[in-house]
Motif scaffolding. Structure first.
Motif, PDB file in Angstrom:
ATOM      1  N   ASP A 148     -58.375  57.930 -82.240  1.00 33.37           N
ATOM      2  CA  ASP A 148     -59.046  59.220 -82.380  1.00 33.37           C
ATOM      3  C   ASP A 148     -59.316  59.805 -80.994  1.00 33.37           C
ATOM      4  N   THR A 149     -59.923  60.979 -80.960  1.00 32.90           N
ATOM      5  CA  THR A 149     -60.138  61.667 -79.686  1.00 32.90           C
ATOM      6  C   THR A 149     -60.976  60.836 -78.730  1.00 32.90           C
ATOM      7  N   ARG A 150     -62.024  60.216 -79.276  1.00 32.05           N
ATOM      8  CA  ARG A 150     -62.897  59.406 -78.423  1.00 32.05           C
ATOM      9  C   ARG A 150     -62.127  58.238 -77.815  1.00 32.05           C
ATOM     10  N   ALA A 151     -61.360  57.515 -78.632  1.00 29.87           N
ATOM     11  CA  ALA A 151     -60.609  56.359 -78.137  1.00 29.87           C
ATOM     12  C   ALA A 151     -59.538  56.792 -77.139  1.00 29.87           C
ATOM     13  N   PHE A 152     -58.892  57.924 -77.428  1.00 25.26           N
ATOM     14  CA  PHE A 152     -57.859  58.423 -76.507  1.00 25.26           C
ATOM     15  C   PHE A 152     -58.460  58.744 -75.143  1.00 25.26           C
ATOM     16  N   HIS A 153     -59.587  59.424 -75.137  1.00 20.68           N
ATOM     17  CA  HIS A 153     -60.232  59.776 -73.867  1.00 20.68           C
ATOM     18  C   HIS A 153     -60.725  58.532 -73.137  1.00 20.68           C
ATOM     19  N   ALA A 154     -61.236  57.558 -73.871  1.00 17.05           N
ATOM     20  CA  ALA A 154     -61.674  56.316 -73.225  1.00 17.05           C
ATOM     21  C   ALA A 154     -60.484  55.600 -72.589  1.00 17.05           C
ATOM     22  N   GLY A 155     -59.340  55.611 -73.305  1.00 20.68           N
ATOM     23  CA  GLY A 155     -58.138  54.985 -72.753  1.00 20.68           C
ATOM     24  C   GLY A 155     -57.629  55.707 -71.520  1.00 20.68           C
ATOM     25  N   VAL A 156     -57.686  57.041 -71.567  1.00 19.90           N
ATOM     26  CA  VAL A 156     -57.251  57.819 -70.403  1.00 19.90           C
ATOM     27  C   VAL A 156     -58.197  57.589 -69.225  1.00 19.90           C
ATOM     28  N   ALA A 157     -59.494  57.481 -69.504  1.00 24.93           N
ATOM     29  CA  ALA A 157     -60.460  57.196 -68.439  1.00 24.93           C
ATOM     30  C   ALA A 157     -60.152  55.860 -67.767  1.00 24.93           C
ATOM     31  N   THR A 158     -59.685  54.904 -68.573  1.00 26.89           N
ATOM     32  CA  THR A 158     -59.338  53.580 -68.036  1.00 26.89           C
ATOM     33  C   THR A 158     -58.090  53.635 -67.161  1.00 26.89           C
ATOM     34  N   LEU A 159     -57.388  54.766 -67.194  1.00 26.47           N
ATOM     35  CA  LEU A 159     -56.187  54.933 -66.380  1.00 26.47           C
ATOM     36  C   LEU A 159     -56.504  54.763 -64.888  1.00 26.47           C
ATOM     37  N   ASN A 160     -57.734  55.082 -64.481  1.00 22.13           N
ATOM     38  CA  ASN A 160     -58.133  54.866 -63.086  1.00 22.13           C
ATOM     39  C   ASN A 160     -57.959  53.405 -62.685  1.00 22.13           C
ATOM     40  N   ILE A 161     -58.337  52.500 -63.578  1.00 22.00           N
ATOM     41  CA  ILE A 161     -58.219  51.068 -63.294  1.00 22.00           C
ATOM     42  C   ILE A 161     -56.750  50.666 -63.213  1.00 22.00           C
ATOM     43  N   LEU A 166     -46.239  52.380 -69.371  1.00 27.11           N
ATOM     44  CA  LEU A 166     -46.472  51.795 -70.687  1.00 27.11           C
ATOM     45  C   LEU A 166     -47.862  52.140 -71.219  1.00 27.11           C
ATOM     46  N   TRP A 167     -48.860  52.174 -70.316  1.00 29.43           N
ATOM     47  CA  TRP A 167     -50.227  52.515 -70.752  1.00 29.43           C
ATOM     48  C   TRP A 167     -50.283  53.946 -71.289  1.00 29.43           C
ATOM     49  N   LEU A 168     -49.628  54.882 -70.574  1.00 35.81           N
ATOM     50  CA  LEU A 168     -49.605  56.273 -71.018  1.00 35.81           C
ATOM     51  C   LEU A 168     -48.821  56.420 -72.332  1.00 35.81           C
ATOM     52  N   ILE A 169     -47.705  55.708 -72.446  1.00 33.34           N
ATOM     53  CA  ILE A 169     -46.915  55.773 -73.684  1.00 33.34           C
ATOM     54  C   ILE A 169     -47.747  55.264 -74.857  1.00 33.34           C
ATOM     55  N   TRP A 170     -48.461  54.166 -74.634  1.00 37.24           N
ATOM     56  CA  TRP A 170     -49.287  53.596 -75.702  1.00 37.24           C
ATOM     57  C   TRP A 170     -50.382  54.582 -76.129  1.00 37.24           C
ATOM     58  N   LEU A 171     -51.042  55.208 -75.147  1.00 40.93           N
ATOM     59  CA  LEU A 171     -52.103  56.151 -75.473  1.00 40.93           C
ATOM     60  C   LEU A 171     -51.568  57.370 -76.229  1.00 40.93           C
ATOM     61  N   LEU A 172     -50.478  57.951 -75.730  1.00 41.67           N
ATOM     62  CA  LEU A 172     -49.930  59.150 -76.372  1.00 41.67           C
ATOM     63  C   LEU A 172     -49.362  58.833 -77.753  1.00 41.67           C
ATOM     64  N   HIS A 173     -48.701  57.673 -77.879  1.00 38.97           N
ATOM     65  CA  HIS A 173     -48.187  57.276 -79.189  1.00 38.97           C
ATOM     66  C   HIS A 173     -49.336  57.040 -80.176  1.00 38.97           C
ATOM     67  N   GLY A 174     -50.401  56.415 -79.678  1.00 40.48           N
ATOM     68  CA  GLY A 174     -51.568  56.199 -80.545  1.00 40.48           C
ATOM     69  C   GLY A 174     -52.190  57.507 -80.991  1.00 40.48           C
ATOM     70  N   ARG A 175     -52.201  58.492 -80.100  1.00 42.53           N
ATOM     71  CA  ARG A 175     -52.755  59.800 -80.472  1.00 42.53           C
ATOM     72  C   ARG A 175     -51.878  60.488 -81.501  1.00 42.53           C
ATOM     73  N   TYR A 176     -50.531  60.437 -81.288  1.00 42.47           N
ATOM     74  CA  TYR A 176     -49.617  61.064 -82.248  1.00 42.47           C
ATOM     75  C   TYR A 176     -49.704  60.407 -83.620  1.00 42.47           C
ATOM     76  N   SER A 177     -49.765  59.099 -83.626  1.00 41.35           N
ATOM     77  CA  SER A 177     -49.746  58.369 -84.898  1.00 41.35           C
ATOM     78  C   SER A 177     -51.085  58.381 -85.619  1.00 41.35           C
ATOM     79  N   GLY A 178     -52.139  58.811 -84.931  1.00 38.52           N
ATOM     80  CA  GLY A 178     -53.463  58.833 -85.547  1.00 38.52           C
ATOM     81  C   GLY A 178     -54.209  57.525 -85.429  1.00 38.52           C
ATOM     82  N   ASN A 179     -53.642  56.548 -84.754  1.00 34.27           N
ATOM     83  CA  ASN A 179     -54.334  55.268 -84.594  1.00 34.27           C
ATOM     84  C   ASN A 179     -55.442  55.329 -83.541  1.00 34.27           C
TER      85      ASN A 179
END
Length: 561
Positions: free
Chosen positions: A498-511, A483-496
């Protein structure tokens, strides 16, 4: 070339060291393994290290009187030393010393063992461990007491018989009848006996004591049974069960010869046996420690960061040795490589290293992969307890098809997630925008693997437990990653995002992965009881906190760049 020759010589000497004694098969923890592996496990459980394990086992089996006096048991806690009245400055203690010390707390220890507290103190836990270790060592010391020569003067009628319990067992009834007659005629006062009658009485008493001490001895299962040669028995078990066959007698003769050879010069006996080649492989991997070599190469890849070619070479070499080590485990255990929490960590570590090698041209991909692979290999031993025993799995997990599909798929997804998150940390630094494409592609691969693994897990659960989904914590953890990955990728596709937020979310994937992988085990609920771990709460909390701080700092720096 000289270095290669030296390494080959070291490998050959490693294979020949100890002869075939360490290749004798022993059934332990659900599988048959070489005696050397068994020695390492038991020695590490008692002493905390594996050094000299095979020599120690030989002494324990063939010279138990000396072995019982060897200082093996480390006790560091001053409160335990005080409680047992042990010398404060002494670090190691022998079995004999501890047996004498335990007498002073026998009532308290008996109560502790019969009714252990729900949350025992560290001292209580250590006392229970010491008791169990002493019991196991006691059993080992007596494993071959039926074959060891008796240090007694034999009566005249039995001078020509080898002075061992096993040899005298055929005459036990005669000895018993002779003693009954002797007591009936002269009573129980030994001062009335002749010298030969005293020898007879002492022989009968010795046989009785040795036989009583071996009744429940089931520790060292090395003798093939007559009904099923694949099923190994402990020496005393083979004697008392009556399972006799030519193979059984042959193995007893082999052990008697080894006892005589060892007692002659106190060195490992030289024997030749037809051991399975996987025994040779297990002994070799136990000696050279390939995961430690891979860890060293990953560390070297980090140190050679400013020499990219050498760094890539070190990473690739480490991944190759790492992969060979995992393939060796597959051969040894005859099952896929991921069946325990420890195995999942070493497998995920390999995925991180392998992916980093494939992405070696991406900025900082090599050091990121080397760091994550090295970190995972470093924490893996903490999940082992007493050592890498290569245990067989509980029945619900011992299913090669699902271990090779669901578990491999989901753990490979963990590896992709972790490397992607590591690269996302770097992408939050200035001048590393080129990582955006690899991170995006890796995110898609992570979603594919974790989603497919979760679905396969549901099918396995349906077959094993009769339901596809039960909101088990482990299932919820796997779903959380998806669900976390779906949310991040959907947010990137929809434009909600940006690159910085997407990378921060992916970085949080470790947690997210850490919570799904380790955190749910701390709840101690659910059907996935094979994955429970203790003592991780503090480390997990610290990891999540540090990660949030790092991501927060990188986020702010990215914003101000």
């Amino acid at each position: 070339m000289k270095t290669l020759i030296a390494l080959l010589l070291l490998l050959v000497s490693s294979l020949s060291y100890g002869g075939d004694f360490g290749l004798i098969g022993v059934q332990h923890q659900g599988r048959t393994k070489p005696l050397e592996s068994y020695a390492r496990i038991i020695h590490k459980d008692i002493t905390g290290n594996e050094r000299g394990a095979l020599q120690w086992l030989a002494q324990t089996l063939f010279d138990p009187t000396t072995a019982a006096q060897e200082p093996l048991f480390p006790i560091k806690d001053p409160l335990i030393k005080q409680r047992l009245s042990l010398p404060e400055k002494q670090k190691l203690f022998s079995l004999i010393e501890l047996q004498k010390a335990m007498i002073s707390i026998a009532p308290q220890l008996e109560k502790l063992l019969s009714d252990p507290p729900k949350k025992p103190s560290k001292q209580e836990q250590r006392l229970i461990e010491l008791h169990d270790q002493m019991q196991e060592l006691n059993q080992l010391l007596r494993s071959f007491s039926a074959l060891l020569p008796l240090n007694i003067d034999m009566p005249a009628d039995y001078q020509d018989i080898p002075p061992t319990y096993r040899a005298l067992l055929a005459y036990e009834n005669d000895i018993r009848e002779q003693l009954k007659t002797l007591i009936r005629e002269k009573g129980e006062d030994p001062t009335l006996y002749t010298d030969d009658e005293k020898k007879l009485a002492f022989l009968g008493y010795s046989l009785q004591q040795i036989g009583a001490s071996g009744i429940d001895n089931r520790v060292l299962r090395v003798i093939p049974g007559s009904a099923n040669p694949e099923h190994l028995l402990a020496p005393w078990e083979a004697i008392t069960s009556g399972e006799a066959s030519p193979a059984t007698a042959q193995h007893f003769k082999m052990w008697e010869d080894m006892i005589a050879a060892y007692q002659a010069d106190q060195t490992l006996p030289e024997i030749k046996i037809d051991a399975p080649w996987r025994f040779h492989l297990e002994r070799l991997t136990g000696r050279i420690k390939p995961f430690n070599i891979a860890l060293a190469l990953y560390a070297l890849a980090l140190l050679l960061y400013f020499k990219p070619r050498f760094s890539i070479l070190a990473l690739g070499s480490g991944a190759a040795i790492h992969a060979i080590a995992i393939v060796s485990r597959i051969i040894i255990l005859d099952r896929p490589p991921v069946g325990t929490l420890y195995e999942s960590v070493i497998f995920v570590s390999l995925i991180c290293a392998f992916l980093a090698f494939l992405l070696r041209r991406a900025p900082l991909a090599v050091p990121a992969g080397a760091f994550t692979a090295a970190l995972l290999l470093t924490i893996a031993p903490a999940l082992l307890g007493s050592g890498d025993n290569m245990d067989m799995l509980v029945a619900v997990l011992n299913t090669n098809f699902w271990l090779a599909t669901h578990v491999l798929c989901i753990t490979a997804g963990y590896g992709v997630c972790i490397l992607t998150a590591s690269l996302a940390h770097i992408a939050l630094l200035p001048n590393y925008k080129k990582l955006a494409v690899p991170i995006y592609r890796l995110s898609l691969a992570a979603l594919l693997l974790t989603a497919l693994g979760t679905a396969l897990g549901g099918i396995w659960a349906d077959q094993s437990w009769g339901r596809f989904w039960g909101w088990d914590p482990k299932e919820n953890g796997a779903l959380l990653i998806v669900l976390w990955l779906i949310w991040l990728l959907h947010g990137r596709y929809s434009g909600n995002l940006d690159t910085r937020a997407f990378h921060a979310g992916v970085a949080t994937l470790n947690i997210i992965v850490a919570l799904a992988w380790f955190g749910v085990n701390l709840l101690s609920v659910g059907l996935h009881s094979y994955g429970f771990t203790t003592g991780l709460a503090t480390a997990l909390t610290a990891f999540c906190t540090i990660e949030l701080i790092i991501i927060g700092v990188l986020w702010r720096r990215y914003k101000n760049a």
